[in-house]
Design a protein around this motif. Structure first.
Motif, PDB file in Angstrom:
ATOM      1  N   THR A  22     108.814  53.795  72.673  1.00 22.22           N
ATOM      2  CA  THR A  22     108.474  51.715  72.198  1.00 22.22           C
ATOM      3  C   THR A  22     109.591  51.195  71.807  1.00 22.22           C
ATOM      4  N   HIS A  86     104.105  55.838  70.863  1.00 24.45           N
ATOM      5  CA  HIS A  86     103.135  54.649  70.596  1.00 24.45           C
ATOM      6  C   HIS A  86     101.468  54.921  69.784  1.00 24.45           C
ATOM      7  N   SER A 211      98.075  47.230  70.317  1.00 22.04           N
ATOM      8  CA  SER A 211      99.279  48.333  70.034  1.00 22.04           C
ATOM      9  C   SER A 211     100.598  47.642  68.650  1.00 22.04           C
ATOM     10  N   ARG A 235      92.774  51.085  66.789  1.00 20.37           N
ATOM     11  CA  ARG A 235      93.383  52.282  66.671  1.00 20.37           C
ATOM     12  C   ARG A 235      92.408  53.577  66.240  1.00 20.37           C
TER      13      ARG A 235
END
Length: 266
Positions: A22, A86, A211, A235
């Motif tokens: 990331t 991530h 994200s 998520r």
């Protein structure tokens, strides 16, 4: 024999393993690379064909699940494990938590906060990419897919839509869809550029994963500005480990956990 990544001549420096991939992982790696008090290594899963060079010694590839990672932590005498993967890399996060528990290795996660709904947003929240396919509905639409390449195949179940698919690497095998445009690009993506892209392709719906962060938020802001609906894949519950939200907090946590060589007067 595998190449040694940690500095074998500096066993007195606390060893840190960063599970990366990331923007935040790279930022943290840059800060630690400039700090001689720690011996840090970053690990990448290897899913990107040509990843950017990292500022720290880099390991590429899986560990062999939680057991393999635990064996690595023990063999390399790792003093701190940082999960900076991530937000949707659930499997490696859970493996990291399990490996840390099995070996007694301190761990924390560097997780950027999720995006929040703002005035003017038109979000339909779903729990998976498969649900996002159904949420597109039966009427043909012009869809912008920004979910990465690994789960794009789900949309083959809805071939009546027209798709623009953006990913860092090509989707393989190519999607079996009658109308798909592939764009290979790596962020960050500016809001103004995303607006131009959506107008150029006549996009009227966006499918995205929540994200978080700033690098790919441009598409969310652009959709808001243009009044375009967003199907937002939310998520799942993260691994149960302590977490911080940015690089500064991560460095503070590192200093709390580990005493660098320079602080010990070595």
């Amino acid at each position: 024999m595998a190449e040694a990544l940690f500095d074998m001549s500096a066993m007195d420096r606390p060893r840190i393993l960063i599970l990366g991939g990331t923007t935040e992982a790279r930022q943290l790696a840059e800060r630690l690379a400039a700090d001689s008090g720690y011996d840090a290594v970053i690990s990448l899963a290897g899913r990107t064909a040509d990843p950017r060079p990292q500022p720290l010694p880099t390991r590429v590839g899986g560990f062999g699940g939680a057991e393999g990672l635990a064996a690595f932590l023990k063999a390399e005498n790792v003093a701190l494990l940082i999960d900076a993967t991530h937000p949707f890399a659930a499997r490696i996060s859970h493996n990291a938590a399990a490996a840390a528990e099995a070996t007694g290795t301190p761990i924390f996660a560097l997780r950027r906060p999720a995006w929040e709904l703002e005035h003017g947003d038109r979000w339909t929240r779903v729990d998976s990419v498969a649900e996002a396919v159904s949420a597109l509905g039966g009427a043909p639409r012009r869809v912008f897919l920004a979910i990465g390449r690994q789960e794009a195949f789900h949309f083959e179940k809805a071939p009546h839509h027209k798709y623009v698919v953006r990913s860092v690497d090509p989707v393989t095998p190519p999607l079996a869809l009658p109308d798909v445009t592939a764009i290979l690009a790596c962020g960050p993506f500016a809001e103004a550029d995303e607006i131009d892209l959506f107008k150029e392709h006549g996009i009227n719906i966006v499918v995205a994963k929540n994200s978080g962060g700033t690098a790919t938020y441009g598409k969310i802001a652009a959709a808001r500005k243009l009044g375009i609906e967003v199907i937002m894949v939310e998520r799942h519950k993260p691994a149960d480990v302590p977490s911080v939200g940015d690089c500064d907090e991560a460095l503070e946590r590192i200093h709390q956990r580990l005493s660098p060589v320079k602080d010990r007067g070595v």
